[in-house]
Design a protein around this motif. Structure first.
Motif, PDB file in Angstrom:
ATOM      1  N   THR A  38      48.795 -24.062  -2.923  1.00  0.00           N
ATOM      2  CA  THR A  38      48.994 -22.762  -3.559  1.00  0.00           C
ATOM      3  C   THR A  38      49.399 -21.736  -2.507  1.00  0.00           C
ATOM      4  O   THR A  38      48.705 -21.557  -1.497  1.00  0.00           O
ATOM      5  N   LEU A  39      50.513 -21.044  -2.739  1.00  0.00           N
ATOM      6  CA  LEU A  39      50.952 -20.021  -1.796  1.00  0.00           C
ATOM      7  C   LEU A  39      50.101 -18.771  -1.993  1.00  0.00           C
ATOM      8  O   LEU A  39      50.167 -18.114  -3.034  1.00  0.00           O
ATOM      9  N   ASN A  40      49.312 -18.418  -0.966  1.00  0.00           N
ATOM     10  CA  ASN A  40      48.305 -17.360  -1.078  1.00  0.00           C
ATOM     11  C   ASN A  40      48.739 -16.031  -0.480  1.00  0.00           C
ATOM     12  O   ASN A  40      47.907 -15.130  -0.325  1.00  0.00           O
ATOM     13  N   THR A  41      50.010 -15.878  -0.122  1.00  0.00           N
ATOM     14  CA  THR A  41      50.438 -14.693   0.627  1.00  0.00           C
ATOM     15  C   THR A  41      49.992 -13.392  -0.041  1.00  0.00           C
ATOM     16  O   THR A  41      49.367 -12.530   0.609  1.00  0.00           O
ATOM     17  N   ASN A  42      50.277 -13.212  -1.308  1.00  0.00           N
ATOM     18  CA  ASN A  42      49.945 -11.964  -1.997  1.00  0.00           C
ATOM     19  C   ASN A  42      48.443 -11.760  -2.100  1.00  0.00           C
ATOM     20  O   ASN A  42      47.940 -10.637  -1.923  1.00  0.00           O
ATOM     21  N   SER A  43      47.711 -12.828  -2.367  1.00  0.00           N
ATOM     22  CA  SER A  43      46.254 -12.711  -2.502  1.00  0.00           C
ATOM     23  C   SER A  43      45.607 -12.332  -1.179  1.00  0.00           C
ATOM     24  O   SER A  43      44.706 -11.485  -1.122  1.00  0.00           O
ATOM     25  N   ILE A  44      46.055 -12.965  -0.092  1.00  0.00           N
ATOM     26  CA  ILE A  44      45.498 -12.624   1.224  1.00  0.00           C
ATOM     27  C   ILE A  44      45.820 -11.183   1.569  1.00  0.00           C
ATOM     28  O   ILE A  44      44.977 -10.440   2.098  1.00  0.00           O
ATOM     29  N   GLN A  45      47.047 -10.746   1.264  1.00  0.00           N
ATOM     30  CA  GLN A  45      47.432  -9.372   1.568  1.00  0.00           C
ATOM     31  C   GLN A  45      46.594  -8.376   0.777  1.00  0.00           C
ATOM     32  O   GLN A  45      46.164  -7.341   1.307  1.00  0.00           O
ATOM     33  N   LYS A  46      46.344  -8.662  -0.510  1.00  0.00           N
ATOM     34  CA  LYS A  46      45.495  -7.796  -1.317  1.00  0.00           C
ATOM     35  C   LYS A  46      44.099  -7.687  -0.721  1.00  0.00           C
ATOM     36  O   LYS A  46      43.491  -6.602  -0.695  1.00  0.00           O
ATOM     37  N   ALA A  47      43.578  -8.800  -0.225  1.00  0.00           N
ATOM     38  CA  ALA A  47      42.243  -8.787   0.374  1.00  0.00           C
ATOM     39  C   ALA A  47      42.219  -7.929   1.636  1.00  0.00           C
ATOM     40  O   ALA A  47      41.300  -7.117   1.847  1.00  0.00           O
ATOM     41  N   ILE A  48      43.228  -8.102   2.491  1.00  0.00           N
ATOM     42  CA  ILE A  48      43.303  -7.308   3.726  1.00  0.00           C
ATOM     43  C   ILE A  48      43.391  -5.826   3.395  1.00  0.00           C
ATOM     44  O   ILE A  48      42.690  -4.987   4.003  1.00  0.00           O
ATOM     45  N   ASP A  49      44.242  -5.469   2.434  1.00  0.00           N
ATOM     46  CA  ASP A  49      44.413  -4.060   2.059  1.00  0.00           C
ATOM     47  C   ASP A  49      43.103  -3.478   1.544  1.00  0.00           C
ATOM     48  O   ASP A  49      42.721  -2.343   1.901  1.00  0.00           O
ATOM     49  N   TYR A  50      42.413  -4.233   0.706  1.00  0.00           N
ATOM     50  CA  TYR A  50      41.159  -3.744   0.134  1.00  0.00           C
ATOM     51  C   TYR A  50      40.114  -3.502   1.228  1.00  0.00           C
ATOM     52  O   TYR A  50      39.443  -2.460   1.244  1.00  0.00           O
ATOM     53  N   ILE A  51      39.973  -4.464   2.126  1.00  0.00           N
ATOM     54  CA  ILE A  51      38.961  -4.344   3.180  1.00  0.00           C
ATOM     55  C   ILE A  51      39.258  -3.144   4.071  1.00  0.00           C
ATOM     56  O   ILE A  51      38.346  -2.377   4.427  1.00  0.00           O
ATOM     57  N   SER A  52      40.533  -2.957   4.420  1.00  0.00           N
ATOM     58  CA  SER A  52      40.898  -1.823   5.268  1.00  0.00           C
ATOM     59  C   SER A  52      40.624  -0.496   4.571  1.00  0.00           C
ATOM     60  O   SER A  52      40.122   0.456   5.186  1.00  0.00           O
TER      61      SER A  52
END
Length: 493
Positions: A38-52
């Motif tokens: 599963t290509l997770n690029t968007n999901s990982i980016q959403k997680a990084i943005d939220y944490i920041s």
């Protein structure tokens, strides 16, 4: 003393610049899949943005294989890979984006960021690069394929950070980049500790590139790279690499072990290279190439072990791309070195070997090579032991230790700086040209076989001290081991 204190303060600040406690967020909270498909690029980016956006913390990846394209780290966010977690680069070149360079993990103008843990980041660079080549051949991507490979900038690195501060890279295993493995450009307060880099996947696989950075430590790490293992560069004449400690590392390279340059616009100042080991390395164990106008000063190399290397020490000032800024190299101390130079190709058998080049030549000596109007100065070589294969054969390649022989050695001020660039040199241990204030103290050089050349050749070299220098060469009783030409102020103790 003042400069030493300032450097110590910089290193103390570096070690206290990172947050000690961060909130953990599980990657699964964003439905980031660990199936390797599963290509997770968007999901990982959403997680990084939220944490920041919510005060910062660690995005934690547990056991599994997490497929992704380019992700952008944000301030106050650390990617933490638990043991058994693999961040897996996509095989599709179009899943990678370019800001400064194309990279899997990248960011600019960030602070308080990190990549930690015992997991793996696998760029799968060979497959990505070959897929990119196919796209170029099919006319989908426009690239000249210079040297039969795509341009470095469009092949994805694994990590690329520019103008960031307070960076921690610790514990992780980084492998298989399609280009340079990791680049830190104009960053401050960078700490790299206990990482493992194995990247022989493709061309230009520098293990670590530190470009115009300030306050850096690289410690307790292992590098096995098809290009330079640990490389300091300077791209901008208004910046330089300064206040850097490289300590307790092991390096293997299809090029150079520890290198300053070749990009050398600004400079390299206040750098310590302490207790490192280099092995099976095609070019030099330690080299500085100041060919683009760099200022090089206050460099300390102490306790270097180099086994099965093509060359030990190469210090070079040139004038390739100085744009009116004259390079300088002074105050370099290299001490407590043990090295063994290979008679053959030190990286033979590795997937990407260094190219056979600059022939004909017998085994090259260590060299200090400036320019006739720009002398390298104040170099100290102390407690040095080097074992050479010897056996230089004049019937294969010959350059006499004579005024006529020295006159045949090209200047090559515009050339790429490598220890073998002059082809055959008339010394088997050290060649010093266009230099002044050079000290050899407690230096022992051994040739395993008789060599037609003297051990040391000095050409346009002034104020030289030989203190406790020993030459060992079979069947060489009575041989004059030091030849001088256009040189003065030579003292032997």
């Amino acid at each position: 003393m003042k400069q030493i204190l300032l450097t110590l303060v910089a290193f103390i600040c570096l070690y206290t610049a990172y947050p000690q406690e961060q909130k953990d967020y599980k990657a699964s909270l964003w439905d980031i899949r660990s199936d390797g498909q599963t290509l997770n690029t968007n999901s990982i980016q959403k997680a990084i943005d939220y944490i920041s956006e919510n005060g910062g913390g660690r995005l934690v990846f547990y056991v599994g294989r997490y497929l992704t394209g380019t992700i952008y780290l944000k301030s106050n966010v650390t990617l933490h890979l638990q043991e058994g977690a693999v961040l897996l680069g996509s095989l599709n070149p179009f899943d990678y984006q370019r800001v400064v360079n194309t990279a899997l993990i990248q960011g600019t103008h960030l602070e308080n960021i990190g990549i930690t843990g015992k997991g793996v980041i696998d760029g799968r660079g060979r497959e990505v690069a070959n897929n990119l080549v196919s796209l170029i051949h099919n006319g989908v991507v426009n690239d000249p394929l210079r040297l039969d490979r795509p341009a470095e900038g469009i092949r994805p690195m694994i990590i690329c950070f520019r103008e960031c501060s307070n960076i921690l890279i610790e514990g992780v295993n980084i492998t298989n980049a399609a280009s340079w493995v990791q680049t830190y450009d104009q960053c401050k307060n960078l700490r790299i500790n206990n990482i493992t880099v194995r990247s022989n996947a493709y061309w230009n696989n520098d293990g670590l590139d530190i470009v115009d950075c300030e306050n850096v430590t690289v410690t307790n790490s292992f590098f096995d790279a098809s290009d330079d293992a640990i490389c300091l560069k300077s791209h901008d004449p208004n910046f330089m690499c300064k206040n850097i400690l490289i300590r307790d590392n092991v390096a293997r390279s299809g090029a150079n072990g520890i290198k300053f340059g070749t990009a050398s616009r600004g400079g390299f100042v206040n750098i310590k290279v302490i207790n490192n080991k280099v092995y099976n390395t095609f070019r030099s164990a330690f080299t500085i190439g100041a060919v683009d106008g760099a200022t090089v000063e206050n460099i300390v190399v102490d306790s270097l072990e180099a086994i099965n290397t093509g060359n030990v020490i190469y210090l070079r000032v040139g004038d390739r791309n100085s744009q009116g800024k004259k390079a300088s190299m002074k105050n370099v101390t290299i001490s407590n070195v043990y090295a063994e130079v290979s008679a053959g190709k030190p990286d033979a058998g590795y997937e990407y070997e260094g190219p056979v080049e600059d022939l004909p030549r017998n085994v090259s000596p260590s060299s200090i090579a400036g320019l006739s109007d720009n002398l390298i100065s104040d170099i100290t070589l102390k407690n040095i032991t080097i074992v050479y294969p010897g056996g230089g054969d004049p019937n294969y390649a010959k350059c006499e230790a004579s005024p006529e022989g020295l006159a045949t050695i090209p200047k090559m001020e515009k050339s790429y700086p490598e220890f073998s660039q002059f082809k055959e040199l008339p010394a088997w241990a050290f060649f010093v040209r266009h230099a002044k204030n050079i000290t050899f103290e407690n230096v022992k050089v051994t040739a395993k076989k008789t060599d037609y050349r003297p051990a040391v050749v000095l050409d346009n070299t002034h104020n030289i001290l030989f203190n406790g220098v020993t030459f060992v060469e079979p069947a060489a009783e009575g041989k004059e081991q030091v030849y001088t030409h256009r040189s003065s102020g030579i003292t032997v103790k």
